[in-house]
Structures are given as structure tokens and as C-alpha cells.
Design a protein around this motif. Structure first.
Motif, PDB file in Angstrom:
ATOM      1  N   TYR A  51     -12.215  28.555  -4.846  1.00  0.00           N
ATOM      2  CA  TYR A  51     -12.170  28.668  -6.298  1.00  0.00           C
ATOM      3  C   TYR A  51     -10.734  28.423  -6.749  1.00  0.00           C
ATOM      4  O   TYR A  51      -9.798  29.043  -6.232  1.00  0.00           O
ATOM      5  N   LEU A  52     -10.564  27.528  -7.686  1.00  0.00           N
ATOM      6  CA  LEU A  52      -9.218  27.159  -8.109  1.00  0.00           C
ATOM      7  C   LEU A  52      -9.172  26.928  -9.613  1.00  0.00           C
ATOM      8  O   LEU A  52     -10.192  26.672 -10.267  1.00  0.00           O
ATOM      9  N   ALA A  53      -7.968  27.018 -10.154  1.00  0.00           N
ATOM     10  CA  ALA A  53      -7.718  26.710 -11.555  1.00  0.00           C
ATOM     11  C   ALA A  53      -6.572  25.715 -11.637  1.00  0.00           C
ATOM     12  O   ALA A  53      -5.586  25.825 -10.901  1.00  0.00           O
ATOM     13  N   VAL A  54      -6.718  24.726 -12.527  1.00  0.00           N
ATOM     14  CA  VAL A  54      -5.634  23.798 -12.856  1.00  0.00           C
ATOM     15  C   VAL A  54      -4.997  24.323 -14.137  1.00  0.00           C
ATOM     16  O   VAL A  54      -5.697  24.663 -15.094  1.00  0.00           O
ATOM     17  N   PHE A  55      -3.676  24.375 -14.164  1.00  0.00           N
ATOM     18  CA  PHE A  55      -2.996  25.022 -15.280  1.00  0.00           C
ATOM     19  C   PHE A  55      -2.546  24.041 -16.358  1.00  0.00           C
ATOM     20  O   PHE A  55      -2.333  22.853 -16.109  1.00  0.00           O
ATOM     21  N   GLN A  56      -2.404  24.584 -17.546  1.00  0.00           N
ATOM     22  CA  GLN A  56      -2.071  23.786 -18.730  1.00  0.00           C
ATOM     23  C   GLN A  56      -0.664  23.203 -18.652  1.00  0.00           C
ATOM     24  O   GLN A  56      -0.428  22.062 -19.048  1.00  0.00           O
ATOM     25  N   LYS A  57       0.265  23.985 -18.161  1.00  0.00           N
ATOM     26  CA  LYS A  57       1.665  23.587 -18.223  1.00  0.00           C
ATOM     27  C   LYS A  57       1.976  22.509 -17.188  1.00  0.00           C
ATOM     28  O   LYS A  57       1.724  22.690 -15.990  1.00  0.00           O
ATOM     29  N   SER A  71      -1.223  31.412 -15.606  1.00  0.00           N
ATOM     30  CA  SER A  71      -2.289  32.137 -16.301  1.00  0.00           C
ATOM     31  C   SER A  71      -3.018  31.279 -17.330  1.00  0.00           C
ATOM     32  O   SER A  71      -4.210  31.469 -17.555  1.00  0.00           O
ATOM     33  N   THR A  72      -2.330  30.329 -17.962  1.00  0.00           N
ATOM     34  CA  THR A  72      -2.957  29.501 -18.990  1.00  0.00           C
ATOM     35  C   THR A  72      -3.627  28.295 -18.342  1.00  0.00           C
ATOM     36  O   THR A  72      -2.947  27.411 -17.813  1.00  0.00           O
ATOM     37  N   VAL A  73      -4.938  28.268 -18.385  1.00  0.00           N
ATOM     38  CA  VAL A  73      -5.731  27.243 -17.696  1.00  0.00           C
ATOM     39  C   VAL A  73      -5.859  26.000 -18.578  1.00  0.00           C
ATOM     40  O   VAL A  73      -6.016  26.097 -19.801  1.00  0.00           O
ATOM     41  N   ALA A  84     -12.884  24.876 -19.369  1.00  0.00           N
ATOM     42  CA  ALA A  84     -11.683  25.259 -18.622  1.00  0.00           C
ATOM     43  C   ALA A  84     -11.700  24.591 -17.257  1.00  0.00           C
ATOM     44  O   ALA A  84     -12.757  24.418 -16.651  1.00  0.00           O
ATOM     45  N   CYS A  85     -10.524  24.218 -16.777  1.00  0.00           N
ATOM     46  CA  CYS A  85     -10.411  23.603 -15.450  1.00  0.00           C
ATOM     47  C   CYS A  85     -10.427  24.704 -14.387  1.00  0.00           C
ATOM     48  O   CYS A  85      -9.416  25.014 -13.744  1.00  0.00           O
ATOM     49  N   ILE A 147     -15.284  28.338 -25.252  1.00  0.00           N
ATOM     50  CA  ILE A 147     -14.779  27.627 -24.068  1.00  0.00           C
ATOM     51  C   ILE A 147     -15.623  27.996 -22.860  1.00  0.00           C
ATOM     52  O   ILE A 147     -15.842  29.185 -22.588  1.00  0.00           O
ATOM     53  N   GLN A 148     -16.089  26.983 -22.118  1.00  0.00           N
ATOM     54  CA  GLN A 148     -16.804  27.289 -20.886  1.00  0.00           C
ATOM     55  C   GLN A 148     -15.813  27.864 -19.883  1.00  0.00           C
ATOM     56  O   GLN A 148     -14.862  27.199 -19.480  1.00  0.00           O
TER      57      GLN A 148
END
Length: 271
Positions: A51-57, A71-73, A84-85, A147-148
């Protein structure tokens, strides 16, 4: 047997942070959780789940670790609108790899993942948007404030393709943006973040009155930029330096003492 060229990420641990370059800028992702031991019938094809998240920044060059926002996805606004990624990648082997049976397999030769660091994963509820801790299969679609925010089972090449398409659409919007101060930011920063940041600065630059009014206007400008950064997390070392330089320049032109302006900026900024 898996070809070496197909392996995107291996020797994976929870908290691992990786970067990859896309659209001329560095993106960052983090491994939030590793799942094994699913019950039948998922215990064969879904033996290892990441499980992973790609971040906005994002960044034009490799940043310092303290400049990351973990923290910001990243949110798709155009291609996979309002998602959301936040993904789960499943495999029979303990690695993340490109799959020649799926579309966009050729991206394996275009993108490389580099391990950057390992940091403790934040609580799922602390992410923006808050993510759903649904670490199982099948996945269930859910939304938070439109947002999903549930994980999407997806291959690594599908994730990259989605980001490519999203960035193309973002770029087309960015080309229509008229920048007053930081046109170079448009190469790697969300256009809405730039627009709102510059709006706050322009309002300060146009403010007239006595010294006290100018000081208050500078403070309000900084507070407005804080709110923009809280939403978009777009200010890193380079952007911080650009902002301070521009605000000092405007302050001097407004006949504010340079040292006083510096103090107001430092006392009120969150970036």
C-alpha cells in the motif's frame, strides 16, 4: 521468472520513501503498509500487497528530507477526477514490478525508482485527505469530501500512466496562467497554488496607507500564503527563498524598513 528490468522496487520495508522523475520534476511515494496472508481465493495472485501513497509536493531537484511533505496526497483533478493517489500493488513475489501482460509495459524503460529514505508512516487519519485503512481485498470504493480516499488496486505502470496523463492536463492549464512573480514555478507547481499565492502578494503590493497599515498588510499576506501552502504544500526551500526575496523587495519599495519586514515575515510564516 521475473526479468531484472521488470523490477521497479525490491527489498521493500514499511516506511520506505522512493522518488521518480516525471514531467521534469521529482515525485515522492511512501510504502504505507505491507500485507501478506490474505485468505483464499486471494492468497495466490495477491500474495504480497504494498500500500503506497504518491504525494502532492514535487521538486525540480532532489530536496532535503525535511522539505518533503509526507501527508498531503496527490489528487487527480482531471484524468481520474477527484481520486487520491493511494494504491495497493499486489504480486506473487515480494517486489513491485512491471507486468508485460498489462498495458503501458514499455514505461519500465522510462521510469526508475530510487530509494530516498525511510520514515515512520503517519497515522492514516493524519493524511490529507484522510485515507481509509482498508488493508484487504477486494477493495471497496469510498469518498471523503468528494475525494475517493480508498486504495485502488493498480499496477505500477498504470499508476505512472495516470500521472503522465494528469500532468499533461495540468500543463495545458498552466500555459493559460499569467504569472506576476514566479513564472518558473509553473514548470513544477500546481497552477492553482501559484495563482492563490500571487494573489496574496499582489494584494499586499497594491495596499496603500500609513506604515502600520502596510505592516498589517504584510502580515495578512503571509497568513494568506500560509493557508495556500497548508492546502497545496507547494513551498520548499527554493520557493521559500523566492517568496522572502520578493516580499522584501516589495516592502522596501513601499518604504518599510527591511529589517522590520524580515521580522514580520519570520514571525508569521509557517513555511
Amino acid at each position: 521468472m521475473t526479468k531484472k528490468s521488470e523490477i521497479a522496487i525490491e527489498k521493500i520495508e514499511e516506511g520506505d520513501i522512493y522518488n521518480f522523475k516525471l514531467n521534469g520534476k521529482y515525485f515522492f511515494l511512501q510504502i504505507l503498509k505491507i500485507v501478506t496472508g490474505l485468505p483464499a481465493p486471494y492468497d495466490v495472485d495477491f500474495k504480497f500487497g504494498y500500500y503506497l501513497a504518491v504525494f502532492q509536493k514535487t521538486f525540480k531537484s532532489i530536496p532535503k528530507v525535511e522539505d518533503l511533505d509526507l501527508s498531503t496526497v496527490y489528487i487527480h483533478k482531471y484524468y481520474r477526477k477527484n481520486t487520491a493517489c493511494y494504491f495497493s500493488i499486489w504480486n506473487k513475489e515480494p517486489q513491485i514490478q512491471f507486468d508485460e501482460k498489462l498495458m503501458d509495459y514499455e514505461l519500465k524503460d522510462k521510469y526508475k525508482f530510487s530509494k530516498f529514505d525511510n520514515k515512520q508512516v503517519k497515522k492514516i487519519s493524519e493524511f490529507k485527505p484522510s485515507l481509509v485503512p482498508q488493508f484487504s481485498m477486494p477493495s471497496k470504493c469510498d469518498f471523503h469530501n468528494g475525494i475517493q480516499n480508498t486504495h485502488q488496486p493498480m499496477s505500477i505502470q498504470a499508476i505512472l500512466k495516470g500521472l503522465e496523463e494528469e500532468e499533461k492536463l495540468r500543463n495545458s492549464k498552466a500555459k493559460k496562467v499569467e504569472s506576476h512573480y514566479f513564472k518558473e514555478w509553473l514548470d513544477y507547481i500546481n497552477a492553482d497554488a501559484l495563482i492563490k499565492t500571487e494573489k496574496a502578494i499582489l494584494k499586499y503590493e497594491e495596499k496603500e496607507g500609513q506604515q502600520k497599515a502596510k505592516e498589517n498588510a504584510l502580515k495578512k499576506c503571509i497568513e494568506a500564503i500560509n493557508k495556500v501552502d497548508e492546502r497545496f504544500s507547494h513551498i520548499g526551500t527554493i520557493e521559500r527563498e523566492d517568496l522572502v526575496e520578493k516580499l522584501i523587495e516589495i516592502s522596501i519599495a513601499k518604504e518599510l524598513d527591511e529589517k522590520l519586514a524580515e521580522n514580520i515575515i519570520e514571525e508569521n510564516r509557517d513555511w
